[in-house]
Design a protein around this motif. Structure first.
Motif, PDB file in Angstrom:
ATOM      1  N   UNK A 203       7.811  -3.253  -9.693  1.00  0.00           N
ATOM      2  CA  UNK A 203       9.156  -2.676  -9.589  1.00  0.00           C
ATOM      3  C   UNK A 203       9.711  -2.831  -8.173  1.00  0.00           C
ATOM      4  N   UNK A 204       8.829  -2.815  -7.185  1.00  0.00           N
ATOM      5  CA  UNK A 204       9.270  -3.013  -5.803  1.00  0.00           C
ATOM      6  C   UNK A 204       9.555  -4.481  -5.503  1.00  0.00           C
ATOM      7  N   UNK A 205       9.171  -5.388  -6.396  1.00  0.00           N
ATOM      8  CA  UNK A 205       9.452  -6.815  -6.231  1.00  0.00           C
ATOM      9  C   UNK A 205       8.432  -7.565  -5.406  1.00  0.00           C
ATOM     10  N   UNK A 206       7.229  -6.995  -5.245  1.00  0.00           N
ATOM     11  CA  UNK A 206       6.229  -7.641  -4.391  1.00  0.00           C
ATOM     12  C   UNK A 206       5.393  -8.679  -5.120  1.00  0.00           C
ATOM     13  N   UNK A 207       5.424  -8.724  -6.440  1.00  0.00           N
ATOM     14  CA  UNK A 207       4.632  -9.700  -7.172  1.00  0.00           C
ATOM     15  C   UNK A 207       5.383 -11.006  -7.387  1.00  0.00           C
ATOM     16  N   UNK A 208       6.674 -10.995  -7.133  1.00  0.00           N
ATOM     17  CA  UNK A 208       7.478 -12.199  -7.318  1.00  0.00           C
ATOM     18  C   UNK A 208       7.399 -13.062  -6.067  1.00  0.00           C
ATOM     19  N   UNK A 209       7.066 -14.327  -6.263  1.00  0.00           N
ATOM     20  CA  UNK A 209       6.981 -15.239  -5.136  1.00  0.00           C
ATOM     21  C   UNK A 209       8.387 -15.660  -4.754  1.00  0.00           C
ATOM     22  N   UNK A 210       8.725 -15.538  -3.481  1.00  0.00           N
ATOM     23  CA  UNK A 210      10.041 -15.926  -2.999  1.00  0.00           C
ATOM     24  C   UNK A 210      10.090 -17.456  -2.957  1.00  0.00           C
ATOM     25  N   UNK A 211      10.910 -18.097  -3.779  1.00  0.00           N
ATOM     26  CA  UNK A 211      10.858 -19.564  -3.884  1.00  0.00           C
ATOM     27  C   UNK A 211      11.588 -20.310  -2.779  1.00  0.00           C
ATOM     28  N   UNK A 212      12.224 -19.582  -1.868  1.00  0.00           N
ATOM     29  CA  UNK A 212      13.015 -20.276  -0.843  1.00  0.00           C
ATOM     30  C   UNK A 212      12.108 -20.948   0.182  1.00  0.00           C
ATOM     31  N   UNK A 213      12.309 -22.233   0.366  1.00  0.00           N
ATOM     32  CA  UNK A 213      11.554 -22.992   1.354  1.00  0.00           C
ATOM     33  C   UNK A 213      12.536 -23.788   2.210  1.00  0.00           C
ATOM     34  N   UNK A 214      12.056 -24.310   3.318  1.00  0.00           N
ATOM     35  CA  UNK A 214      12.902 -25.081   4.220  1.00  0.00           C
ATOM     36  C   UNK A 214      13.250 -26.415   3.564  1.00  0.00           C
ATOM     37  N   UNK A 215      14.540 -26.777   3.638  1.00  0.00           N
ATOM     38  CA  UNK A 215      14.986 -28.040   3.058  1.00  0.00           C
ATOM     39  C   UNK A 215      14.558 -29.197   3.955  1.00  0.00           C
ATOM     40  N   UNK A 216      14.163 -30.289   3.334  1.00  0.00           N
ATOM     41  CA  UNK A 216      13.654 -31.410   4.121  1.00  0.00           C
ATOM     42  C   UNK A 216      14.779 -32.154   4.824  1.00  0.00           C
ATOM     43  N   UNK A 217      14.411 -32.835   5.911  1.00  0.00           N
ATOM     44  CA  UNK A 217      15.369 -33.628   6.665  1.00  0.00           C
ATOM     45  C   UNK A 217      15.648 -34.927   5.918  1.00  0.00           C
ATOM     46  N   UNK A 218      16.922 -35.310   5.862  1.00  0.00           N
ATOM     47  CA  UNK A 218      17.300 -36.551   5.207  1.00  0.00           C
ATOM     48  C   UNK A 218      17.572 -37.633   6.251  1.00  0.00           C
ATOM     49  N   UNK A 219      17.392 -38.878   5.829  1.00  0.00           N
ATOM     50  CA  UNK A 219      17.660 -39.983   6.742  1.00  0.00           C
ATOM     51  C   UNK A 219      19.167 -40.092   6.955  1.00  0.00           C
ATOM     52  N   UNK A 220      19.565 -40.548   8.154  1.00  0.00           N
ATOM     53  CA  UNK A 220      20.977 -40.663   8.498  1.00  0.00           C
ATOM     54  C   UNK A 220      21.602 -39.330   8.887  1.00  0.00           C
TER      55      UNK A 220
ATOM     56  N   UNK B 131       0.826  -1.202   0.000  1.00  0.00           N
ATOM     57  CA  UNK B 131       0.000   0.000   0.000  1.00  0.00           C
ATOM     58  C   UNK B 131       0.864   1.257   0.000  1.00  0.00           C
ATOM     59  N   UNK B 132       1.979   1.236   0.724  1.00  0.00           N
ATOM     60  CA  UNK B 132       2.858   2.399   0.778  1.00  0.00           C
ATOM     61  C   UNK B 132       3.531   2.643  -0.568  1.00  0.00           C
ATOM     62  N   UNK B 133       3.957   1.578  -1.239  1.00  0.00           N
ATOM     63  CA  UNK B 133       4.596   1.723  -2.541  1.00  0.00           C
ATOM     64  C   UNK B 133       3.599   2.258  -3.569  1.00  0.00           C
ATOM     65  N   UNK B 134       2.357   1.782  -3.497  1.00  0.00           N
ATOM     66  CA  UNK B 134       1.332   2.209  -4.452  1.00  0.00           C
ATOM     67  C   UNK B 134       0.721   3.559  -4.083  1.00  0.00           C
ATOM     68  N   UNK B 135       0.993   4.042  -2.873  1.00  0.00           N
ATOM     69  CA  UNK B 135       0.406   5.309  -2.440  1.00  0.00           C
ATOM     70  C   UNK B 135      -1.060   5.184  -2.087  1.00  0.00           C
ATOM     71  N   UNK B 136      -1.456   4.059  -1.556  1.00  0.00           N
ATOM     72  CA  UNK B 136      -2.860   3.802  -1.219  1.00  0.00           C
ATOM     73  C   UNK B 136      -3.022   3.452   0.258  1.00  0.00           C
TER      74      UNK B 136
END
Length: 176
Positions: free
Chosen positions: A146-163, A98-103
């Motif tokens: 332009x502010x980068x708010x429409x891009x989904x951040x793809x970083x997720x938690x890595x899963x636990x591996x056995x051992x 809202x701040x970036x868009x001025x709304x």
């Protein structure tokens, strides 16, 4: 090549360009085409209640967001944003589109969030608000993008591996 055609400075180049013959003939008429007004790239997407809907995602959190014109009230899972997101930094994250868009204070937001922690949920709500805002007012899309708010951040938690103790950490090694 004559001595008059050599260029030694920019002023000579300007004189040469002015004395050069026109290459376009006058007997070819080009039709006048008026410039069309810049149309929005996308159509406005609003439902029967006058709301715009979008889904935001961040880490493991998924937010379903509806925005409509109002006084700026943000409701998350049936609670006010001050109650749900107690940390001021999380509330700041939510209000960034809202701040970036001025709304600021122009739209009411109703959202439901599932999964992840509070930080991921705040990021998901921000992503959903930015998308819903660009659907409600397509001309704001360029500023929000332009502010980068429409891009989904793809970083997720890595899963636990056995051992392994965690995703990458090994168990403590014992020599004896």
């Amino acid at each position: 090549m004559a001595d008059t055609d050599t260029v030694s400075s920019l002023a000579d180049l300007k004189d040469l360009a002015a004395s050069a013959p026109e290459t376009v003939s006058d007997d070819i008429e080009t039709p006048f085409v008026p410039a069309a007004p810049p149309a929005p790239l996308r159509d406005r997407e609003v439902d029967a209640q006058g709301r715009s809907y979008a889904t935001g995602r961040r880490k493991d959190a998924v937010a379903r967001v509806w925005i409509k014109p109002g006084s700026g009230k943000i409701t998350v899972n049936g609670r006010d944003q001050d109650v749900y997101f107690a940390r001021p930094t999380l509330r700041l994250v939510i209000n960034q589109p809202f701040q970036v868009a001025g709304r600021d204070g122009a739209y009411d937001v109703i959202c439901t969030v599932k999964g992840g922690g509070l930080s991921g949920q705040a990021g998901a709500v921000k992503h959903g608000i930015a998308q819903a805002l660009s659907k409600f007012e397509p001309q704001l899309r360029t500023a929000v993008k332009a502010a980068g708010f429409l891009t989904r951040d793809p970083r997720v938690v890595e899963r636990k591996k056995y051992g392994r103790a965690k995703a990458r950490k090994s168990f403590q090694f014992s020599k004896r």
